[in-house]
Design a protein around this motif. Sequence first.
Motif, PDB file in Angstrom:
ATOM      1  N   ASP A  18       7.980 -63.476  39.842  1.00  0.00           N
ATOM      2  CA  ASP A  18       6.589 -63.575  40.292  1.00  0.00           C
ATOM      3  C   ASP A  18       6.462 -64.518  41.486  1.00  0.00           C
ATOM      4  OD1 ASP A  18       5.803 -61.946  38.157  1.00  0.00           O
ATOM      5  OD2 ASP A  18       5.104 -63.633  36.927  1.00  0.00           O
ATOM      6  N   VAL A  19       7.054 -65.707  41.386  1.00  0.00           N
ATOM      7  CA  VAL A  19       6.905 -66.684  42.475  1.00  0.00           C
ATOM      8  C   VAL A  19       7.655 -66.232  43.721  1.00  0.00           C
ATOM      9  CG1 VAL A  19       6.420 -68.665  41.019  1.00  0.00           C
ATOM     10  CG2 VAL A  19       8.757 -68.202  41.661  1.00  0.00           C
ATOM     11  N   HIS A  20       8.763 -65.519  43.539  1.00  0.00           N
ATOM     12  CA  HIS A  20       9.502 -65.029  44.696  1.00  0.00           C
ATOM     13  C   HIS A  20       8.678 -63.992  45.456  1.00  0.00           C
ATOM     14  CE1 HIS A  20      12.616 -62.494  46.731  1.00  0.00           C
ATOM     15  NE2 HIS A  20      12.862 -63.687  47.232  1.00  0.00           N
ATOM     16  N   SER A  21       8.061 -63.069  44.739  1.00  0.00           N
ATOM     17  CA  SER A  21       7.260 -62.044  45.406  1.00  0.00           C
ATOM     18  C   SER A  21       5.998 -62.623  46.031  1.00  0.00           C
ATOM     19  CB  SER A  21       6.913 -60.910  44.446  1.00  0.00           C
ATOM     20  OG  SER A  21       6.082 -61.368  43.408  1.00  0.00           O
ATOM     21  N   GLU A  22       5.466 -63.701  45.458  1.00  0.00           N
ATOM     22  CA  GLU A  22       4.284 -64.366  46.004  1.00  0.00           C
ATOM     23  C   GLU A  22       4.639 -65.286  47.172  1.00  0.00           C
ATOM     24  OE1 GLU A  22       0.887 -64.466  44.990  1.00  0.00           O
ATOM     25  OE2 GLU A  22       1.313 -62.700  43.766  1.00  0.00           O
ATOM     26  N   GLY A  23       5.897 -65.754  47.208  1.00  0.00           N
ATOM     27  CA  GLY A  23       6.314 -66.691  48.253  1.00  0.00           C
ATOM     28  C   GLY A  23       5.731 -68.071  48.075  1.00  0.00           C
ATOM     29  N   THR A  24       5.393 -68.411  46.843  1.00  0.00           N
ATOM     30  CA  THR A  24       4.761 -69.695  46.553  1.00  0.00           C
ATOM     31  C   THR A  24       5.774 -70.708  46.042  1.00  0.00           C
ATOM     32  OG1 THR A  24       2.876 -70.691  45.423  1.00  0.00           O
ATOM     33  CG2 THR A  24       4.134 -69.096  44.175  1.00  0.00           C
ATOM     34  N   SER A  25       5.428 -71.966  46.118  1.00  0.00           N
ATOM     35  CA  SER A  25       6.314 -73.019  45.625  1.00  0.00           C
ATOM     36  C   SER A  25       6.055 -73.260  44.143  1.00  0.00           C
ATOM     37  CB  SER A  25       6.109 -74.303  46.422  1.00  0.00           C
ATOM     38  OG  SER A  25       4.764 -74.713  46.364  1.00  0.00           O
ATOM     39  N   ILE A  26       7.066 -73.829  43.474  1.00  0.00           N
ATOM     40  CA  ILE A  26       6.962 -74.132  42.054  1.00  0.00           C
ATOM     41  C   ILE A  26       7.467 -75.534  41.777  1.00  0.00           C
ATOM     42  CG2 ILE A  26       7.180 -71.732  41.306  1.00  0.00           C
ATOM     43  CD1 ILE A  26      10.127 -72.336  40.591  1.00  0.00           C
ATOM     44  N   ALA A  27       7.095 -76.046  40.613  1.00  0.00           N
ATOM     45  CA  ALA A  27       7.657 -77.299  40.110  1.00  0.00           C
ATOM     46  C   ALA A  27       8.784 -76.929  39.158  1.00  0.00           C
ATOM     47  CB  ALA A  27       6.584 -78.102  39.387  1.00  0.00           C
ATOM     48  N   TRP A  28       9.961 -77.497  39.390  1.00  0.00           N
ATOM     49  CA  TRP A  28      11.120 -77.203  38.549  1.00  0.00           C
ATOM     50  C   TRP A  28      11.734 -78.521  38.111  1.00  0.00           C
ATOM     51  CZ3 TRP A  28      11.798 -72.553  36.688  1.00  0.00           C
ATOM     52  CH2 TRP A  28      12.978 -72.245  36.022  1.00  0.00           C
ATOM     53  N   PRO A  29      12.201 -78.629  36.864  1.00  0.00           N
ATOM     54  CA  PRO A  29      12.765 -79.898  36.388  1.00  0.00           C
ATOM     55  C   PRO A  29      13.901 -80.381  37.294  1.00  0.00           C
ATOM     56  CG  PRO A  29      12.521 -78.353  34.578  1.00  0.00           C
ATOM     57  CD  PRO A  29      12.254 -77.586  35.840  1.00  0.00           C
ATOM     58  N   SER A  30      13.788 -81.613  37.747  1.00  0.00           N
ATOM     59  CA  SER A  30      14.797 -82.183  38.645  1.00  0.00           C
ATOM     60  C   SER A  30      16.183 -82.173  38.019  1.00  0.00           C
ATOM     61  CB  SER A  30      14.414 -83.621  39.019  1.00  0.00           C
ATOM     62  OG  SER A  30      13.167 -83.633  39.655  1.00  0.00           O
ATOM     63  N   ILE A  31      16.252 -82.380  36.719  1.00  0.00           N
ATOM     64  CA  ILE A  31      17.533 -82.418  36.020  1.00  0.00           C
ATOM     65  C   ILE A  31      18.241 -81.059  36.061  1.00  0.00           C
ATOM     66  CG2 ILE A  31      16.615 -81.865  33.748  1.00  0.00           C
ATOM     67  CD1 ILE A  31      18.563 -83.968  32.625  1.00  0.00           C
ATOM     68  N   CYS A  32      17.502 -79.985  36.316  1.00  0.00           N
ATOM     69  CA  CYS A  32      18.060 -78.630  36.304  1.00  0.00           C
ATOM     70  C   CYS A  32      18.410 -78.111  37.702  1.00  0.00           C
ATOM     71  CB  CYS A  32      17.071 -77.671  35.657  1.00  0.00           C
ATOM     72  SG  CYS A  32      16.791 -78.008  33.918  1.00  0.00           S
ATOM     73  N   ILE A  33      18.366 -78.958  38.694  1.00  0.00           N
ATOM     74  CA  ILE A  33      18.661 -78.518  40.051  1.00  0.00           C
ATOM     75  C   ILE A  33      20.051 -78.978  40.460  1.00  0.00           C
ATOM     76  CG2 ILE A  33      17.999 -78.756  42.485  1.00  0.00           C
ATOM     77  CD1 ILE A  33      15.107 -78.877  41.555  1.00  0.00           C
ATOM     78  N   GLN A  34      20.819 -78.042  40.952  1.00  0.00           N
ATOM     79  CA  GLN A  34      22.171 -78.322  41.429  1.00  0.00           C
ATOM     80  C   GLN A  34      22.187 -78.140  42.935  1.00  0.00           C
ATOM     81  OE1 GLN A  34      25.141 -75.682  39.892  1.00  0.00           O
ATOM     82  NE2 GLN A  34      26.801 -76.752  40.895  1.00  0.00           N
ATOM     83  N   LYS A  35      22.558 -79.184  43.647  1.00  0.00           N
ATOM     84  CA  LYS A  35      22.608 -79.124  45.104  1.00  0.00           C
ATOM     85  C   LYS A  35      23.878 -78.395  45.549  1.00  0.00           C
ATOM     86  CE  LYS A  35      22.642 -82.027  49.192  1.00  0.00           C
ATOM     87  NZ  LYS A  35      22.654 -83.379  49.717  1.00  0.00           N
ATOM     88  N   ILE A  36      23.703 -77.464  46.482  1.00  0.00           N
ATOM     89  CA  ILE A  36      24.833 -76.723  47.030  1.00  0.00           C
ATOM     90  C   ILE A  36      24.879 -76.984  48.528  1.00  0.00           C
ATOM     91  CG2 ILE A  36      25.827 -74.446  47.428  1.00  0.00           C
ATOM     92  CD1 ILE A  36      24.418 -73.526  44.874  1.00  0.00           C
ATOM     93  N   ASN A  37      25.989 -77.508  49.004  1.00  0.00           N
ATOM     94  CA  ASN A  37      26.172 -77.743  50.430  1.00  0.00           C
ATOM     95  C   ASN A  37      26.808 -76.519  51.051  1.00  0.00           C
ATOM     96  OD1 ASN A  37      25.196 -80.407  50.425  1.00  0.00           O
ATOM     97  ND2 ASN A  37      27.151 -81.145  49.657  1.00  0.00           N
ATOM     98  N   GLY A  38      26.394 -76.250  52.276  1.00  0.00           N
ATOM     99  CA  GLY A  38      27.062 -75.133  52.919  1.00  0.00           C
ATOM    100  C   GLY A  38      26.322 -74.555  53.969  1.00  0.00           C
TER     101      GLY A  38
END
Length: 81
Positions: free
Chosen positions: A61-81
């Motif tokens: 839903d949020v992808h098709s809307e192009g809107t931002s979301i709040a996501w738990p910081s603990i669940c985010i993995q940073k990917i460099n590249g």
Amino acid sequence: MTAKYPNKEHVTYATFLSSNRREKVDGVEIGTQFTKVVVNHPLQENEELVRPMKHCKTIGDVHSEGTSIAWPSICIQKING
């Protein structure tokens, strides 16, 4: 990003927007435990949002809307590249 907080399954690639606790998503401050992101590439479109919004309930839903979301910081993995 990961699914079923605090599970570690990848559900989407997203772009970091802010970790400012006063930043708002859907009219609600993200607070200290969440990060504001925008979904770029959903891996599991039916994954439910940790903090559902008025018009969006899933990652797809949020992808098709192009809107931002709040996501738990603990669940985010940073990917460099």
